[in-house]
Design an enzyme around this catalytic site. Structure first.
Site, PDB file in Angstrom:
ATOM      1  N   ARG A  46       0.916  -1.149   0.073  1.00  0.00           N
ATOM      2  CA  ARG A  46       0.087   0.042   0.110  1.00  0.00           C
ATOM      3  C   ARG A  46       0.997   1.196   0.044  1.00  0.00           C
ATOM      4  O   ARG A  46       1.262   1.628   1.028  1.00  0.00           O
ATOM      5  CB  ARG A  46      -1.043  -0.069   1.035  1.00  0.00           C
ATOM      6  CG  ARG A  46      -1.836   1.131   1.286  1.00  0.00           C
ATOM      7  CD  ARG A  46      -2.770   1.035   2.513  1.00  0.00           C
ATOM      8  NE  ARG A  46      -3.730   2.105   2.718  1.00  0.00           N
ATOM      9  CZ  ARG A  46      -3.406   3.202   3.390  1.00  0.00           C
ATOM     10  NH1 ARG A  46      -2.145   3.382   3.989  1.00  0.00           N
ATOM     11  NH2 ARG A  46      -4.415   4.219   3.519  1.00  0.00           N
ATOM     12  N   SER A 117     -12.930  -2.776   1.191  1.00  0.00           N
ATOM     13  CA  SER A 117     -13.428  -2.416   2.566  1.00  0.00           C
ATOM     14  C   SER A 117     -14.865  -1.805   2.390  1.00  0.00           C
ATOM     15  O   SER A 117     -15.227  -1.039   1.327  1.00  0.00           O
ATOM     16  CB  SER A 117     -12.467  -0.924   2.576  1.00  0.00           C
ATOM     17  OG  SER A 117     -11.158  -1.300   2.498  1.00  0.00           O
ATOM     18  N   LYS A 146      -4.208   6.596   8.463  1.00  0.00           N
ATOM     19  CA  LYS A 146      -5.044   7.116   7.311  1.00  0.00           C
ATOM     20  C   LYS A 146      -5.700   8.424   7.470  1.00  0.00           C
ATOM     21  O   LYS A 146      -6.500   8.528   8.464  1.00  0.00           O
ATOM     22  CB  LYS A 146      -5.989   5.964   6.887  1.00  0.00           C
ATOM     23  CG  LYS A 146      -6.727   6.087   5.920  1.00  0.00           C
ATOM     24  CD  LYS A 146      -7.733   4.850   5.652  1.00  0.00           C
ATOM     25  CE  LYS A 146      -8.908   5.174   4.579  1.00  0.00           C
ATOM     26  NZ  LYS A 146      -8.595   4.998   3.002  1.00  0.00           N
TER      27      LYS A 146
HETATM   28  N1  TZP Z   1      -7.995   1.724   6.703  1.00  0.00           N
HETATM   29  C1  TZP Z   1      -8.637   2.137   7.702  1.00  0.00           C
HETATM   30  S1  TZP Z   1      -7.788   2.305   8.973  1.00  0.00           S
HETATM   31  C2  TZP Z   1      -6.332   2.140   8.100  1.00  0.00           C
HETATM   32  C3  TZP Z   1      -6.662   2.043   6.819  1.00  0.00           C
HETATM   33  C4  TZP Z   1      -5.684   1.694   5.465  1.00  0.00           C
HETATM   34  C5  TZP Z   1      -4.917   2.484   8.744  1.00  0.00           C
HETATM   35  C6  TZP Z   1      -4.551   1.191   9.499  1.00  0.00           C
HETATM   36  O1  TZP Z   1      -3.404   1.410  10.024  1.00  0.00           O
HETATM   37  P1  TZP Z   1      -2.820   1.250  11.545  1.00  0.00           P
HETATM   38  O2  TZP Z   1      -1.426   1.786  11.611  1.00  0.00           O
HETATM   39  O3  TZP Z   1      -2.807  -0.183  11.867  1.00  0.00           O
HETATM   40  O4  TZP Z   1      -3.666   1.951  12.519  1.00  0.00           O
END
Ligand code: TZP
Ligand code: MG
Length: 217
Positions: A46, A117, A146
Site C-alpha cells: 500500500r 473495504s 490513514k
Molecule cells: N484503513 C482504515 S484504517 C487504516 C486503513 C488503511 C490504517 C490502519 O493503520 P494502523 O497503523 O494499523 O492503524
C-alpha cells in the site's frame, strides 16, 4: 485457476500486514522480511501517503517486496492499483469504495483474491454480489495512519455484520495492537490487518509474533 477457497482465505487473513515506504523507519524490504519472520500470514503493498513513491520507483519496490513474499510463500496483495496487480501477476487486490467498482475489478482480475473495504450493510451486500472474497472493516480503533479514515466504528461493527448473516471472511483494520487484537477476533473477524503496530515497532519480529499469538489463541 479458480476463486480462492474460503477456508484457506480465513487462514491467510489471520495476521495481514499492510505497508508501503511511508510507513517504515527503515528499508521496507527489511521490515517485510522481519514481519515474515515474526509470522505474518498475508501482505498488502500500500504505497500511499506522504512521500509515497510513484512511477518506476513504486513498481521497483513492489517487485522487490513481491519477490520476498514469493520466497516465503506469503500471498502478495496490491492496494488500489489494479494495473500494477495485473502487470505483476499479484495474488490479489484490495479496493475501497472510492476505487473502481467491485464488479469491474472482479472482471479485470479474474480469480485473483479481491478484498473490499466496507462500512455499511448496503456496501457489504453490493460488494458480495459483485464478487468480493473478503471484507476489510474499520477503522475499528483510532488511527493516525490513514488521514481520510472514516469515524471509528468499534468492534461492534464486525459483530453487527456477523449478526446480520455476513459469513464472508472479515479482517478488522485501524489502530489494532497486541492489546486489542483479541477483541477484534472475538467480535467475529477472521483476522487483523495492521500497519504501524508492525511497521513502526522497535522490534518488528517480536511485534508480529505477539500479534500472531493473540490471533491463534
Ligand atoms: N484503513 C482504515 S484504517 C487504516 C486503513 C488503511 C490504517 C490502519 O493503520 P494502523 O497503523 O494499523 O492503524
Ligand atoms: Mg483505496
Amino acid at each position: 485457476m479458480s476463486r480462492i477457497n474460503t477456508h484457506r482465505l480465513r487462514e491467510m487473513l489471520k495476521l495481514y500486514f499492510i505497508m508501503g515506504s511511508p510507513n517504515c523507519y527503515k528499508e521496507p524490504a527489511e521490515v517485510l522480511k522481519e514481519a515474515i519472520a515474526g509470522g505474518i500470514t498475508l501482505f498488502q503493498f500500500r504505497e500511499k501517503g506522504n512521500h509515497a513513491l510513484t512511477g518506476v520507483e513504486k513498481v521497483t519496490l513492489a517487485k522487490e517486496l513481491q519477490t520476498i513474499c514469493k520466497k516465503h510463500d506469503i500471498p502478495f496483495i496490491v492496494n488500489d492499483d489494479i494495473d500494477l496487480a495485473i502487470s505483476l501477476d499479484a495474488d490479489g487486490v484490495h479496493i475501497g469504495q472510492e476505487d473502481e467498482p467491485v464488479a469491474k475489478v472482479r472482471s479485470r482480475i479474474g480469480d485473483k483474491i479481491l478484498g473490499v473495504s466496507v462500512h455499511t450493510m448496503e456496501e457489504a451486500m453490493s460488494a458480495l454480489e459483485a464478487g468480493a472474497d473478503y471484507f476489510g472493516v474499520g477503522p475499528i480503533f483510532p488511527t493516525k495512519t490513514k488521514e481520510d479514515a472514516k469515524p471509528v466504528q468499534g468492534v461492534q461493527h464486525i459483530q453487527h455484520f456477523r449478526e446480520k448473516g455476513i459469513t464472508i471472511p472479515i479482517v478488522g483494520i485501524g489502530g489494532i495492537t497486541v492489546e486489542n487484537a483479541m477483541n477484534v477476533k472475538e467480535a467475529g473477524a477472521d483476522g487483523v490487518s495492521v500497519i504501524t503496530a508492525i511497521s513502526k515497532a522497535s522490534d518488528i519480529i517480536k511485534a508480529a509474533q505477539s500479534l500472531r499469538q493473540q490471533i491463534e489463541y
